[in-house]
Design a protein around this motif. Structure first.
Motif, PDB file in Angstrom:
ATOM      1  N   HIS A 134      72.853  -9.940 -33.220  1.00 36.90           N
ATOM      2  CA  HIS A 134      71.428 -10.096 -32.895  1.00 36.90           C
ATOM      3  C   HIS A 134      71.175 -10.002 -31.377  1.00 36.90           C
ATOM      4  N   VAL A 135      70.367  -9.027 -30.981  1.00 34.35           N
ATOM      5  CA  VAL A 135      70.117  -8.742 -29.563  1.00 34.35           C
ATOM      6  C   VAL A 135      69.614  -9.986 -28.816  1.00 34.35           C
ATOM      7  N   ASP A 136      68.648 -10.705 -29.407  1.00 35.02           N
ATOM      8  CA  ASP A 136      68.098 -11.874 -28.693  1.00 35.02           C
ATOM      9  C   ASP A 136      69.166 -12.933 -28.452  1.00 35.02           C
ATOM     10  N   GLU A 192      72.195   1.544 -30.823  1.00 34.55           N
ATOM     11  CA  GLU A 192      71.768   0.885 -29.576  1.00 34.55           C
ATOM     12  C   GLU A 192      72.711   1.202 -28.415  1.00 34.55           C
ATOM     13  N   GLU A 232      66.521 -14.093 -38.970  1.00 34.37           N
ATOM     14  CA  GLU A 232      66.238 -13.986 -37.531  1.00 34.37           C
ATOM     15  C   GLU A 232      65.793 -12.579 -37.154  1.00 34.37           C
ATOM     16  N   LYS A 233      66.021 -11.576 -38.037  1.00 32.91           N
ATOM     17  CA  LYS A 233      65.699 -10.183 -37.710  1.00 32.91           C
ATOM     18  C   LYS A 233      64.237  -9.887 -38.055  1.00 32.91           C
ATOM     19  N   LEU A 234      63.685  -8.835 -37.427  1.00 30.95           N
ATOM     20  CA  LEU A 234      62.233  -8.619 -37.463  1.00 30.95           C
ATOM     21  C   LEU A 234      61.617  -8.714 -38.866  1.00 30.95           C
ATOM     22  N   MET A 292      59.271 -11.849 -40.232  1.00 29.73           N
ATOM     23  CA  MET A 292      57.823 -11.712 -40.402  1.00 29.73           C
ATOM     24  C   MET A 292      57.405 -12.074 -41.832  1.00 29.73           C
ATOM     25  N   PRO A 299      55.275 -13.326 -34.322  1.00 30.12           N
ATOM     26  CA  PRO A 299      55.432 -13.046 -32.888  1.00 30.12           C
ATOM     27  C   PRO A 299      55.922 -11.636 -32.602  1.00 30.12           C
ATOM     28  N   ILE A 300      55.012 -10.743 -32.232  1.00 28.32           N
ATOM     29  CA  ILE A 300      55.410  -9.376 -31.864  1.00 28.32           C
ATOM     30  C   ILE A 300      55.666  -9.355 -30.357  1.00 28.32           C
ATOM     31  N   ASN A 344      57.136  -0.619 -29.476  1.00 27.53           N
ATOM     32  CA  ASN A 344      58.551  -0.231 -29.588  1.00 27.53           C
ATOM     33  C   ASN A 344      58.828   0.357 -30.969  1.00 27.53           C
ATOM     34  N   ASN A 385      56.639  -1.401 -34.017  1.00 22.88           N
ATOM     35  CA  ASN A 385      56.673  -2.767 -34.565  1.00 22.88           C
ATOM     36  C   ASN A 385      55.309  -3.237 -35.052  1.00 22.88           C
ATOM     37  N   ARG A 411      60.821  -9.055 -24.870  1.00 24.27           N
ATOM     38  CA  ARG A 411      62.282  -9.222 -24.733  1.00 24.27           C
ATOM     39  C   ARG A 411      62.708  -8.546 -23.423  1.00 24.27           C
ATOM     40  N   HIS A 433      63.932  -4.605 -23.177  1.00 26.01           N
ATOM     41  CA  HIS A 433      63.589  -4.186 -24.544  1.00 26.01           C
ATOM     42  C   HIS A 433      63.600  -2.662 -24.668  1.00 26.01           C
ATOM     43  N   TYR A 492      64.293   3.960 -30.610  1.00 26.72           N
ATOM     44  CA  TYR A 492      65.542   4.529 -31.141  1.00 26.72           C
ATOM     45  C   TYR A 492      65.144   5.571 -32.184  1.00 26.72           C
ATOM     46  N   TYR A 538      61.735 -18.703 -29.298  1.00 26.31           N
ATOM     47  CA  TYR A 538      60.281 -18.509 -29.314  1.00 26.31           C
ATOM     48  C   TYR A 538      59.537 -19.567 -28.499  1.00 26.31           C
TER      49      TYR A 538
HETATM   50  P1  TYD Z   1      65.512  -6.799 -34.364  1.00 22.48           P
HETATM   51  O1  TYD Z   1      65.308  -6.967 -35.830  1.00 22.48           O
HETATM   52  O2  TYD Z   1      65.976  -7.968 -33.566  1.00 22.48           O
HETATM   53  O3  TYD Z   1      66.484  -5.555 -34.192  1.00 22.48           O
HETATM   54  P2  TYD Z   1      66.909  -4.743 -32.833  1.00 22.48           P
HETATM   55  O4  TYD Z   1      66.578  -5.544 -31.656  1.00 22.48           O
HETATM   56  O5  TYD Z   1      68.386  -4.620 -33.034  1.00 22.48           O
HETATM   57  O6  TYD Z   1      66.179  -3.431 -32.890  1.00 22.48           O
HETATM   58  O7  TYD Z   1      64.166  -6.300 -33.718  1.00 22.48           O
HETATM   59  C1  TYD Z   1      63.526  -5.110 -34.158  1.00 22.48           C
HETATM   60  C2  TYD Z   1      62.340  -4.860 -33.256  1.00 22.48           C
HETATM   61  O8  TYD Z   1      61.390  -5.918 -33.458  1.00 22.48           O
HETATM   62  C3  TYD Z   1      62.680  -4.888 -31.775  1.00 22.48           C
HETATM   63  O9  TYD Z   1      61.859  -3.923 -31.096  1.00 22.48           O
HETATM   64  C4  TYD Z   1      62.283  -6.287 -31.331  1.00 22.48           C
HETATM   65  C5  TYD Z   1      61.104  -6.614 -32.236  1.00 22.48           C
HETATM   66  N1  TYD Z   1      60.917  -8.048 -32.573  1.00 22.48           N
HETATM   67  C6  TYD Z   1      59.680  -8.647 -32.378  1.00 22.48           C
HETATM   68  O10 TYD Z   1      58.713  -8.015 -31.915  1.00 22.48           O
HETATM   69  N2  TYD Z   1      59.544  -9.971 -32.718  1.00 22.48           N
HETATM   70  C7  TYD Z   1      60.558 -10.701 -33.220  1.00 22.48           C
HETATM   71  O11 TYD Z   1      60.369 -11.930 -33.488  1.00 22.48           O
HETATM   72  C8  TYD Z   1      61.822 -10.064 -33.438  1.00 22.48           C
HETATM   73  C9  TYD Z   1      62.988 -10.827 -34.005  1.00 22.48           C
HETATM   74  C10 TYD Z   1      61.959  -8.725 -33.105  1.00 22.48           C
END
Ligand code: TYD
Ligand code: NAD
Length: 370
Positions: free
Chosen positions: A87-89, A135, A197-199, A203, A214-215, A221, A258, A304, A307, A311, A364
């Motif tokens: 997870h990037v974050d 990535e 934890e992933k987008l 959501m 939270p975008i 992106n 997103n 982020r 950011h 991709y 967050y």
């Molecule tokens: P993520 O699922 O963490 O995958 P990655 O960073 O490996 O691409 O995030 C996907 C996209 O969503 C990325 O552009 C970051 C964004 N994002 C948000 O806007 N809000 C969030 O809470 C998260 C977790 C990701």
């Protein structure tokens, strides 16, 4: 009989791959190794463990003695290496575990495979598939051509840098020691068993709980969304028929920003609640439970750092050489995924109990509305 090691098999893609492999190749012996970090869950594997369709070993890929012992005991012919911090974050908040697992863990596994296959004289017949990410190539502008296998490595996050380092090690093992390895670099996966934890799961679950969505930044992106079952089929094609030493890019052909992804999740949930009255009693805090749109929860927050903007994957090599094309349409795949989370509340409640809340506070808590 082939003997297959799947590392990280209790993670998101790993669980899906174990099920796909078991279904597609019922004769192969499957051994799953996973350290059972916060990201792991073995619920879906329990029936396979119970009926001995797979052997599950809780273990760390950095444990050289364990890796050596497993190669001796099981005489692996194939390795699908997925274990990673992913997870990037989290890599921004605490990069060290990424270097430990993704770089040193991969090195430990490469060494164990090379030693075992050299002493058995089976280097030619064996295969080591290293599962990596797009990535490593860095970020694209909207008009740039998609990443190909020839794109330069320009990682921007500690996660991407650690995966890039592991890719380089794999390549070096091929060139120096003739390890029969292949690398895949794929785009963002989505589907069942993805950690909350992933987008996409974040959501869906936040919307069901009536929490803000939270975008990061302005939400422009772009990611190329790949359904996990398409990804698993591509991985199996590469390990079966790919050329040793080659890299194959895997993409879904589904570029979305997103903002659009989160909007589509909201619309899908709104429709699901309109069609099924039980959902309102199960998830009363969701705006859709009272006939409002989940879009009301969307909140643009602090971006982020570093950011990556976009991709995109050029997957022509995979299609041309191996005849595999990812085919799951994003709208349909997202609909199935939303339904999966609606149907598997117990699973995500278990994943979001305990330390998950600390992560949400950490990632967050500092972000303000922008
Ligand atoms: P993520 O699922 O963490 O995958 P990655 O960073 O490996 O691409 O995030 C996907 C996209 O969503 C990325 O552009 C970051 C964004 N994002 C948000 O806007 N809000 C969030 O809470 C998260 C977790 C990701
Ligand atoms: P995940 O975080 O869901 O799962 C990773 C698994 O690895 C977990 O079960 C965890 O317990 C295990 N693990 C972590 N450290 C370990 C260690 N030291 N020893 C043994 N096991 C360990 O990740 P995922 O999304 O399933 O990703 C799997 C692989 O695919 C990773 O290598 C990732 O870099 C790559 N990848 C993922 C995506 C994506 O969109 N999810 C995209 C491209 C590439």
């Amino acid at each position: 009989m082939r003997s297959v090691l799947i590392t990280g098999g209790a993670g998101f893609i790993g669980q899906n791959l174990v099920h796909a492999w078991r279904a597609g190749q019922p004769i192969d012996r499957l051994v799953v190794v996973d350290a059972m970090t916060y990201a792991a869950n073995v619920r879906s594997l329990e029936p396979l463990i119970a009926d001995r369709s797979i052997l599950f070993v809780k273990g760390d890929i950095k444990d050289a003695a364990l890796m050596r012992r497993l190669f001796e005991e099981h005489e692996f012919t194939h390795v699908a290496h997925l274990a990673a911090e992913s997870h990037v974050d989290r890599s921004i908040a605490d990069p060290e575990a990424f270097l430990q697992t993704n770089v040193l863990g991969t090195f430990t596994l490469l060494r164990a495979a090379l030693d075992a296959w050299r002493s058995a004289g089976t280097l030619d017949q064996s295969r080591f598939l290293h599962v990596s990410t797009d990535e490593v190539y860095g970020s694209l502008q909207l008009t740039d051509p998609a990443f190909s296998e020839a794109s330069p490595y320009r990682p921007n996050s500690p996660y991407a840098a650690s995966k890039a380092a592991s890719d380089h090690l794999v390549r070096a093992y091929v060139e120096t020691y003739r390890l029969p390895a292949l690398i895949t670099n794929c785009s963002n996966n989505y589907g069942s068993y993805q950690h909350p934890e992933k987008l996409i799961p974040l959501m869906i679950i936040h919307a069901l709980e009536g929490q803000s969505l939270p975008i990061y930044g302005d939400g422009s992106n772009v990611r190329d969304w790949l359904h996990v079952s398409d990804h698993c089929a591509a991985l199996m094609a590469v390990i079966e028929r790919g050329r040793v030493g080659e890299t194959y890019n895997v993409g879904g052909g589904n570029e979305r920003n997103n903002r659009d992804v989160v909007g589509l999740i909201c619309d899908t949930l709104d429709r699901a609640f309109a069609a099924d009255a039980n959902l309102a009693s199960r998830f009363p805090a969701c705006p859709a439970a009272s006939g409002n749109s989940c879009r009301a929860l969307i909140n643009f927050v602090t971006d982020r750092p570093g950011h990556d903007h976009r991709y995109a994957i050029d997957a022509r090599k995979l299609a041309g050489e191996l005849g595999y094309r990812c085919s799951i349409d994003f709208d349909a795949g997202l609909g199935q995924t939303v339904q999966w989370y609606l149907d598997h509340e117990d699973w995500w409640r278990e994943m979001t109990s305990g330390a998950y809340k600390d992560w949400i506070d950490k990632n967050y808590g500092f972000r303000i509305a922008v």
